[in-house]
Design a protein around this motif. Sequence first.
Motif, PDB file in Angstrom:
ATOM      1  N   HIS A 128       0.841  -1.207   0.000  1.00  0.00           N
ATOM      2  CA  HIS A 128       0.000   0.000   0.000  1.00  0.00           C
ATOM      3  C   HIS A 128       0.871   1.251   0.000  1.00  0.00           C
ATOM      4  CE1 HIS A 128      -4.047  -1.614   0.568  1.00  0.00           C
ATOM      5  NE2 HIS A 128      -3.474  -2.554   1.300  1.00  0.00           N
ATOM      6  N   PRO A 129       0.369   2.349  -0.576  1.00  0.00           N
ATOM      7  CA  PRO A 129       1.004   3.647  -0.340  1.00  0.00           C
ATOM      8  C   PRO A 129       0.765   4.026   1.129  1.00  0.00           C
ATOM      9  CG  PRO A 129      -0.549   3.736  -2.190  1.00  0.00           C
ATOM     10  CD  PRO A 129      -0.809   2.460  -1.444  1.00  0.00           C
ATOM     11  N   LEU A 130       1.752   4.659   1.761  1.00  0.00           N
ATOM     12  CA  LEU A 130       1.622   4.951   3.192  1.00  0.00           C
ATOM     13  C   LEU A 130       2.461   6.161   3.591  1.00  0.00           C
ATOM     14  CD1 LEU A 130       4.483   3.750   4.713  1.00  0.00           C
ATOM     15  CD2 LEU A 130       3.471   1.664   3.812  1.00  0.00           C
ATOM     16  N   PHE A 131       2.073   6.766   4.718  1.00  0.00           N
ATOM     17  CA  PHE A 131       2.821   7.891   5.297  1.00  0.00           C
ATOM     18  C   PHE A 131       2.951   7.688   6.799  1.00  0.00           C
ATOM     19  CE2 PHE A 131       2.319   9.906   1.317  1.00  0.00           C
ATOM     20  CZ  PHE A 131       3.166  11.006   1.268  1.00  0.00           C
ATOM     21  N   VAL A 132       4.048   8.221   7.357  1.00  0.00           N
ATOM     22  CA  VAL A 132       4.232   8.256   8.814  1.00  0.00           C
ATOM     23  C   VAL A 132       4.422   9.718   9.210  1.00  0.00           C
ATOM     24  CG1 VAL A 132       5.657   7.541  10.771  1.00  0.00           C
ATOM     25  CG2 VAL A 132       5.322   5.973   8.841  1.00  0.00           C
ATOM     26  N   THR A 133       3.604  10.170  10.166  1.00  0.00           N
ATOM     27  CA  THR A 133       3.649  11.558  10.631  1.00  0.00           C
ATOM     28  C   THR A 133       3.960  11.592  12.121  1.00  0.00           C
ATOM     29  OG1 THR A 133       1.933  12.134   9.020  1.00  0.00           O
ATOM     30  CG2 THR A 133       2.333  13.722  10.790  1.00  0.00           C
ATOM     31  N   TRP A 134       4.958  12.389  12.490  1.00  0.00           N
ATOM     32  CA  TRP A 134       5.281  12.615  13.905  1.00  0.00           C
ATOM     33  C   TRP A 134       4.878  14.036  14.270  1.00  0.00           C
ATOM     34  CZ3 TRP A 134       6.712   8.414  16.512  1.00  0.00           C
ATOM     35  CH2 TRP A 134       7.341   7.373  15.822  1.00  0.00           C
ATOM     36  N   LYS A 135       4.209  14.170  15.415  1.00  0.00           N
ATOM     37  CA  LYS A 135       3.916  15.500  15.960  1.00  0.00           C
ATOM     38  C   LYS A 135       4.391  15.535  17.397  1.00  0.00           C
ATOM     39  CE  LYS A 135       0.033  16.758  12.998  1.00  0.00           C
ATOM     40  NZ  LYS A 135      -1.379  17.165  12.938  1.00  0.00           N
ATOM     41  N   LYS A 136       4.650  16.740  17.872  1.00  0.00           N
ATOM     42  CA  LYS A 136       5.154  16.908  19.239  1.00  0.00           C
ATOM     43  C   LYS A 136       4.265  17.906  19.972  1.00  0.00           C
ATOM     44  CE  LYS A 136       9.295  18.487  21.711  1.00  0.00           C
ATOM     45  NZ  LYS A 136      10.650  19.035  21.562  1.00  0.00           N
ATOM     46  N   ALA A 137       3.783  17.494  21.144  1.00  0.00           N
ATOM     47  CA  ALA A 137       2.963  18.385  21.971  1.00  0.00           C
ATOM     48  C   ALA A 137       3.805  18.862  23.150  1.00  0.00           C
ATOM     49  CB  ALA A 137       1.730  17.646  22.482  1.00  0.00           C
ATOM     50  N   VAL A 138       3.855  20.172  23.347  1.00  0.00           N
ATOM     51  CA  VAL A 138       4.627  20.739  24.447  1.00  0.00           C
ATOM     52  C   VAL A 138       3.695  21.552  25.344  1.00  0.00           C
ATOM     53  CG1 VAL A 138       6.587  22.194  25.064  1.00  0.00           C
ATOM     54  CG2 VAL A 138       6.682  20.834  22.989  1.00  0.00           C
ATOM     55  N   LYS A 158       8.782   0.652   8.616  1.00  0.00           N
ATOM     56  CA  LYS A 158      10.108   0.638   9.247  1.00  0.00           C
ATOM     57  C   LYS A 158      10.973   1.771   8.673  1.00  0.00           C
ATOM     58  CE  LYS A 158      13.635  -2.689  10.627  1.00  0.00           C
ATOM     59  NZ  LYS A 158      14.040  -4.104  10.553  1.00  0.00           N
ATOM     60  N   ASP A 159      10.978   1.902   7.343  1.00  0.00           N
ATOM     61  CA  ASP A 159      11.789   2.947   6.696  1.00  0.00           C
ATOM     62  C   ASP A 159      11.281   4.347   7.020  1.00  0.00           C
ATOM     63  OD1 ASP A 159      13.272   0.964   5.534  1.00  0.00           O
ATOM     64  OD2 ASP A 159      12.416   1.199   3.524  1.00  0.00           O
ATOM     65  N   TYR A 160       9.968   4.551   6.823  1.00  0.00           N
ATOM     66  CA  TYR A 160       9.442   5.915   6.917  1.00  0.00           C
ATOM     67  C   TYR A 160       9.294   6.403   8.357  1.00  0.00           C
ATOM     68  CZ  TYR A 160       8.946   5.794   1.912  1.00  0.00           C
ATOM     69  OH  TYR A 160       9.215   5.714   0.571  1.00  0.00           O
ATOM     70  N   SER A 161       9.193   5.477   9.325  1.00  0.00           N
ATOM     71  CA  SER A 161       9.160   5.953  10.717  1.00  0.00           C
ATOM     72  C   SER A 161      10.489   6.623  11.061  1.00  0.00           C
ATOM     73  CB  SER A 161       8.840   4.821  11.692  1.00  0.00           C
ATOM     74  OG  SER A 161       9.714   3.747  11.526  1.00  0.00           O
ATOM     75  N   LEU A 162      11.600   6.079  10.552  1.00  0.00           N
ATOM     76  CA  LEU A 162      12.913   6.699  10.794  1.00  0.00           C
ATOM     77  C   LEU A 162      13.164   7.890   9.868  1.00  0.00           C
ATOM     78  CD1 LEU A 162      15.265   3.627  11.393  1.00  0.00           C
ATOM     79  CD2 LEU A 162      14.195   5.131  13.088  1.00  0.00           C
TER      80      LEU A 162
END
Length: 199
Positions: free
Chosen positions: A35-45, A69-73
């Motif tokens: 599948h096509p996929l994306f990994v998004t990281w956000k930071k709450a402060v 595995k690849d896109y999380s890094l």
Amino acid sequence: MVSANKEMVVYCFDTLVAHFNGEQVPPPAFDEGQHPLFVTWKKAVNGGEPRLRGCIGTLEARCIINGFKDYSLTSALRDRRFPPIQSKELPFLQCTVSILTNYENAANYLDWEVGKHGIIIEFTDPDYNTRRSATYLPDVAAQEGWTKIEAIDSLMRKAGYNGTITESVRKRIELTRYQSTLFTMHYGEYVSYVKTTRG
């Protein structure tokens, strides 16, 4: 059809945590697929709205285990818009995985719905005669509070177009719309999940 789920987000956190600790990543608890996929990281402060910290993926179908595995890094450490995430930021992170589906060619650059569709634009830059393209995931325009035209104009800038954006330039756009399933988890929920399932 595969939907984004909790185990996929856990695997992304596992991958990042293993990277920081120099350990092997535990095996994923979800099935293989393409599948096509994306990994998004956000930071709450300080309890504020989570801010984007990295988002990278692929519009092409690929093996989701290797993909996550690849896109999380890659999204955590190599998104050129941000400095690499550091291990001390882990407690403030939330991760969203997106699995993209239902690709359709749109009739024109306005043939999509804010909040429902992600969009891929492709166009020829009249100043340099080069092809440019960029994408926004389905939740971006809605989160930013953009109209369709504001989203399109922002996406043209993201694609690297620096000229004047006119109606005639917009009309040259070839637009593909798509949908996605999402799953989001905060680091605290990840820690609880790991304690419950792995002891």
